[in-house]
Scaffold this motif. Structure first.
Motif, short mmCIF file in Angstrom:
data_model
loop_
_atom_site.label_atom_id
_atom_site.label_comp_id
_atom_site.label_asym_id
_atom_site.label_seq_id
_atom_site.Cartn_x
_atom_site.Cartn_y
_atom_site.Cartn_z
N CYS A 41 13.63 -1.82 -59.21
CA CYS A 41 12.22 -1.71 -58.81
C CYS A 41 11.56 -3.10 -58.80
CB CYS A 41 11.50 -0.78 -59.77
SG CYS A 41 9.75 -0.57 -59.37
N ALA B 280 8.01 -3.28 -57.89
CA ALA B 280 6.67 -2.86 -57.48
C ALA B 280 5.55 -3.72 -58.08
CB ALA B 280 6.45 -1.39 -57.85
N ARG C 189 9.97 -11.46 -65.44
CA ARG C 189 11.30 -11.06 -65.92
C ARG C 189 12.37 -11.99 -65.35
NH1 ARG C 189 11.51 -5.77 -61.83
NH2 ARG C 189 13.05 -6.65 -60.43
FE1 SF4 Z 1 8.77 -1.28 -61.26
FE2 SF4 Z 1 6.53 -2.34 -62.24
FE3 SF4 Z 1 7.83 -0.47 -63.60
FE4 SF4 Z 1 8.89 -2.90 -63.38
S1 SF4 Z 1 7.00 -2.37 -64.45
S2 SF4 Z 1 9.95 -0.93 -63.12
S3 SF4 Z 1 8.26 -3.48 -61.31
S4 SF4 Z 1 6.84 -0.19 -61.61
#
Ligand code: SF4
Length: 229
Positions: A13, A15, A23
């Motif tokens: 992900c 998003a 990260r």
């Molecule tokens: Fe996805 Fe944001 Fe959750 Fe990370 S924190 S997994 S980028 S929705």
């Protein structure tokens, strides 16, 4: 699409732009000196635990040099050291420590997720990031509900609030007024089928709580033992 599919989708992900940058920056250039020679995961932390769990543990978010390094929930940081020892003492974990994939660690009856799946700067996700990541928690709740979920343990107020929000979004019955977080606080959620699910609060296993004695091993064990089915 079961838990392995969900774990795979979570782990790629992207998003939340701020968290993706953080990260990956930590993984590339911000490693703690003692881990400088180790490969970093640098991605969202997928759930870890028993695929047939009937207890879900909801934490806050990965640590930059913990889960963000090892790829396993609560693994590689002081918070995790306290949690795994307690999970082992109370019969949920095969080993008292969790180091990395291939160490033989395994959970029985419990699966660990987090309110936010990417390591946030200063361990503080923004409200928008918390709301965005809620979709993953909703899916984890649905999948665990299907395997007989009867209790959710929330480590800290953010995990508690995230769980209540996800349950509401799924159309579960949530008490009003909103149940307040506290150590050993309890509330009952209702699935759309009318099944009761225990919501249990526990102070977070962070050094801020464990080094000061706000959360003792005895307190942690008592909450975990109350979840043994
Ligand atoms: Fe996805 Fe944001 Fe959750 Fe990370 S924190 S997994 S980028 S929705």
């Amino acid at each position: 699409d079961g838990i392995p599919d969900l774990q795979a989708r979570v782990s790629v992900c992207r998003a939340c732009p701020r968290l993706v940058n953080w990260r990956e920056d930590v993984a590339r250039t911000g490693r703690r000196a003692s881990f400088a020679d180790q490969p970093y995961w640098g991605r969202p932390g997928p759930s870890f635990g028993d695929p047939d769990a009937d207890v879900l543990l909801v934490g806050l978010a990965p640590a930059a040099n913990g889960t963000n390094r090892t790829g396993r929930m609560f693994t590689g940081d002081p918070s995790g050291d306290v949690l795994w020892a307690a999970l082992h003492r109370t019969g949920f974990a095969a080993l008292p420590t969790s180091v990395s994939a291939g160490d033989g660690q395994a959970l029985t009856g419990i699966r660990i997720v987090a309110a936010v799946r990417c390591a946030p700067p200063s361990n503080k996700p923004t409200p928008t990031e918390r709301a965005t990541c809620s979709a993953w928690l909703e899916r984890d709740l649905e999948l665990t509900e299907a395997s007989g979920l009867w209790a959710i343990l929330c480590l800290g107020a953010i995990g508690w609030d995230a769980t209540l929000g996800a349950a509401r979004a799924l159309g579960w019955g949530v008490p009003r007024p909103k149940p307040r977080f506290g150590h050993a606080a309890e509330a009952t959620l209702r699935t759309p089928q009318g099944r009761a699910v225990r919501l249990v609060g526990c102070y977070h296993v962070s050094p801020h709580n464990t080094y000061t004695g706000r959360l003792t091993p005895k307190m942690l064990d008592a909450v975990l033992l109350s979840l043994r089915s």
